[in-house]
Design an enzyme around this catalytic site. Structure first.
Site, PDB file in Angstrom:
ATOM      1  N   LYS A  97       0.841  -1.209   0.000  1.00 44.81           N
ATOM      2  CA  LYS A  97       0.000   0.000   0.000  1.00 44.81           C
ATOM      3  C   LYS A  97       0.874   1.256   0.000  1.00 44.81           C
ATOM      4  O   LYS A  97       2.089   1.169   0.262  1.00 44.81           O
ATOM      5  CB  LYS A  97      -0.903  -0.016   1.238  1.00 44.81           C
ATOM      6  N   TYR A 111      17.312  29.395   8.828  1.00 48.96           N
ATOM      7  CA  TYR A 111      16.130  30.111   9.312  1.00 48.96           C
ATOM      8  C   TYR A 111      16.001  30.007  10.833  1.00 48.96           C
ATOM      9  O   TYR A 111      16.168  28.926  11.401  1.00 48.96           O
ATOM     10  CB  TYR A 111      14.856  29.509   8.713  1.00 48.96           C
TER      11      TYR A 111
HETATM   12  C1  LIG Z   1      -0.109  -1.968   6.767  1.00 45.22           C
HETATM   13  C2  LIG Z   1      -0.653  -3.238   7.306  1.00 45.22           C
HETATM   14  C3  LIG Z   1       0.179  -4.362   7.534  1.00 45.22           C
HETATM   15  C4  LIG Z   1       1.679  -4.321   7.391  1.00 45.22           C
HETATM   16  O1  LIG Z   1       2.290  -3.895   8.580  1.00 45.22           O
HETATM   17  P1  LIG Z   1       3.876  -3.898   8.752  1.00 45.22           P
HETATM   18  O2  LIG Z   1       4.094  -3.440  10.144  1.00 45.22           O
HETATM   19  O3  LIG Z   1       4.413  -2.928   7.739  1.00 45.22           O
HETATM   20  O4  LIG Z   1       4.337  -5.280   8.492  1.00 45.22           O
HETATM   21  C5  LIG Z   1      -0.411  -5.542   7.940  1.00 45.22           C
HETATM   22  N1  LIG Z   1      -1.751  -5.619   8.117  1.00 45.22           N
HETATM   23  C6  LIG Z   1      -2.568  -4.569   7.925  1.00 45.22           C
HETATM   24  C7  LIG Z   1      -4.026  -4.728   8.159  1.00 45.22           C
HETATM   25  C8  LIG Z   1      -2.051  -3.339   7.517  1.00 45.22           C
HETATM   26  O5  LIG Z   1      -2.869  -2.296   7.344  1.00 45.22           O
END
Ligand SMILES: *Cc1c(COP(=O)(O)O)cnc(C)c1O
Length: 368
Positions: free
Chosen positions: A40, A265
């Site tokens: 994702k 800055y």
């Molecule tokens: C993003 C996500 C994962 C992956 O988690 P990691 O800590 O990156 O391994 C697993 N399950 C769900 C439901 C997620 O949303």
């Protein structure tokens, strides 16, 4: 960016071999379990298609957040099963799921209703999500049996996988983790699901793989470890994984300033001695966090140098007084194999996940 040409050399190198190596390492660790690679958010900022193509023959399925991300995978010719981790947002997505073998998570009533009333040309595989304590998505445990039975009897539904998600798996020995695991196992027993289950994320893969081996064929959902980062530094030594992203920017100016002068800055950093300051072409407009404090390390010519002055939109300034030799054009690693993104994240009061996903579209991803 016209015609894909970039004159500025600031870039995020994406190491395809490291992706493959990490996937194999995870598969080995997972043993009999199946591995769903979570890609994702543009594969945690690494580039969705680059990641999917590198991992396609290594992992068993992919996970994305919502259908638009999944359709990009299908357009690119990726045919592995794809799970929509947030499920569908409207019933209109169901025929598309059926057509492209996208597997929605079903976590609430409107999704169930849409599924029960749809007319699909072929059934969709679904992931039934139960809320075991994260309290973000999923059915309360006491409703799961009824929902499961409705799904089983629905001709629109193919295989059903029962899933849940941990709240504190990154934290060794957190009491909620055990409670969630126990609750999940009880629900599995109640619904008589034995094969299609999925509880573990990256951290859980590392902490509980041994205990979970009783659940044969469990789906491990791993995201961050694929990209070569332990979910937190607690797990740093458990898998031999390699960082996939190397964020690089050039030194574009150098100057020497006398003691007492300040840099940047807000004048947040003042030279306590005559100092050599290097200006580097990356800033918060590229996703380098503005929250990084004075002292945050960067990696130049094999040595670390500390950030000196506030991060600006396109540039940072670094104190290179103690470094052997720094010249205009030298390439600086902001994070990567020599500097863990988790370490940089600490300086910015956040986690590596956020830094990776926030590298902006302005920074070209260059597969190497
Ligand atoms: C993003 C996500 C994962 C992956 O988690 P990691 O800590 O990156 O391994 C697993 N399950 C769900 C439901 C997620 O949303």
């Amino acid at each position: 960016m016209a015609n894909g040409i970039h004159f500025r050399s600031t870039r995020a190198e994406i190491n395809r071999d490291a992706l493959v190596h990490n996937a194999r390492e995870i598969k080995t660790q997972a043993g009999d379990h199946r591995v769903l690679g979570v890609i994702k958010a543009d594969a945690y900022g690494h580039g969705l298609i680059t990641a999917a193509q590198a991992l396609d023959s290594e992992l068993d399925a992919f996970g994305v957040a919502f259908i638009d991300e999944a359709l990009r995978l299908r357009e690119a010719g990726i045919i592995k099963p794809v799970v929509l981790l947030e499920g569908i947002l409207s019933g209109e997505e169901l025929p598309i799921c059926a057509h492209y073998n996208l597997q929605p998570v079903i976590h609430q009533q409107s999704q169930l209703d849409a599924l029960l009333t749809a007319r699909l040309v072929r059934p969709v595989a679904v992931w039934l999500k139960v809320d075991t304590g994260l309290h973000r998505l999923g059915w309360p445990p006491e409703q799961v049996k009824s929902v499961y039975q409705q799904l089983r009897q629905c001709p629109n539904v193919g295989a059903i996988t029962l899933m849940s998600h941990y709240a504190n798996s990154g934290d060794h020995g957190h009491p909620l983790t055990q409670a969630q695991q126990k609750l999940f196992e009880d629900i599995c027993a109640m619904t008589e699901i034995t094969v299609n289950v999925s509880m573990a994320n990256s951290a859980a893969l590392l902490t509980t793989a041994v205990e979970l081996s009783s659940m044969n064929g469990e789906w491990m959902r791993t995201g961050i470890t694929i990209y070569g980062l332990p979910p937190s530094e607690d797990f740093a030594s458990q898998l031999s994984i390699q960082p996939v992203m190397r964020l690089i920017a050039p030194v574009i100016a150098l100057r020497t300033i006398p003691a007492g002068e300040s840099v940047g800055y807000g004048s947040t950093w003042t030279a306590t001695r005559e100092s050599r300051i290097a200006t580097i072409a990356i800033g918060y407009g590229d996703g380098y966090p503005r929250h990084c404090k004075n002292g945050t390390p960067v990696f130049i010519n094999g040595q670390r140098a500390p950030l000196a002055g506030t991060v600006s939109m396109d540039m940072i300034t670094v104190d290179v007084t103690d470094l052997d030799k720094v010249e205009e054009g030298d390439e600086v690693e902001l994070w990567g194999p020599n500097l863990s993104v988790n370490e940089i994240a600490k300086w910015a009061d956040t986690i590596g996940y956020e830094l990776l996903t926030r590298v902006s579209p302005r920074v070209p991803r260059v597969a190497v």
